[in-house]
Write a protein that holds these residues in place. Structure first.
Motif, mmCIF file in Angstrom:
data_model
loop_
_atom_site.group_PDB
_atom_site.id
_atom_site.type_symbol
_atom_site.label_atom_id
_atom_site.label_comp_id
_atom_site.label_asym_id
_atom_site.label_seq_id
_atom_site.Cartn_x
_atom_site.Cartn_y
_atom_site.Cartn_z
ATOM 1 N N GLU A 58 11.764 -5.272 27.405
ATOM 2 C CA GLU A 58 10.431 -5.114 26.820
ATOM 3 C C GLU A 58 10.517 -4.645 25.381
ATOM 4 O O GLU A 58 9.501 -4.521 24.721
ATOM 5 C CB GLU A 58 9.589 -4.149 27.665
ATOM 6 N N PRO A 60 12.354 -5.281 21.538
ATOM 7 C CA PRO A 60 12.932 -6.432 20.854
ATOM 8 C C PRO A 60 14.400 -6.257 20.477
ATOM 9 O O PRO A 60 15.051 -7.227 20.142
ATOM 10 C CB PRO A 60 12.063 -6.568 19.598
ATOM 11 N N TRP A 61 14.911 -5.056 20.545
ATOM 12 C CA TRP A 61 16.230 -4.799 19.980
ATOM 13 C C TRP A 61 17.260 -4.306 20.971
ATOM 14 O O TRP A 61 18.181 -3.610 20.557
ATOM 15 C CB TRP A 61 16.114 -3.712 18.915
#
Ligand code: FES
Length: 90
Positions: A58, A60-61
């Motif tokens: 959930e 982005p990284w």
């Protein structure tokens, strides 16, 4: 909400997890000890090999390179199962 089976390779342990719960949280609820620190996908303490199945993130990284993802590494503290999975300590 779907439920999936998490199998920890080499331990003969199965955990039932739902699609909204991190793999680490599901394992903890089942009494499985797993290395953890930040719990937000940055430190890599929890890194594992994803031997079978798929997970999603959930954030982005998640602290994995695209190469590491392709090689089958995952971060259980932020990974959520999309299928039944088999993981092992990296
Ligand atoms: S505990 Fe830090 S990345 Fe999972």
């Amino acid at each position: 909400m779907k439920t999936f089976r998490i199998q920890i390779d080499g331990q003969g342990v199965d955990v039932v997890a739902d699609s909204e719960t991190s793999v680490f949280t599901a394992m903890t609820r089942a009494g499985i000890a797993w290395p953890v620190s930040c719990r937000n996908g940055t430190c890599r303490t929890c890194i594992a090999r994803l031997l079978q199945g798929q997970v999603r993130y959930e954030i982005p990284w998640p602290g994995l390179s695209s190469d590491e993802k392709e090689e089958g590494y995952c971060l259980p503290c932020v990974a959520r199962p999309m299928t039944d999975i088999v993981i092992a300590q990296a």
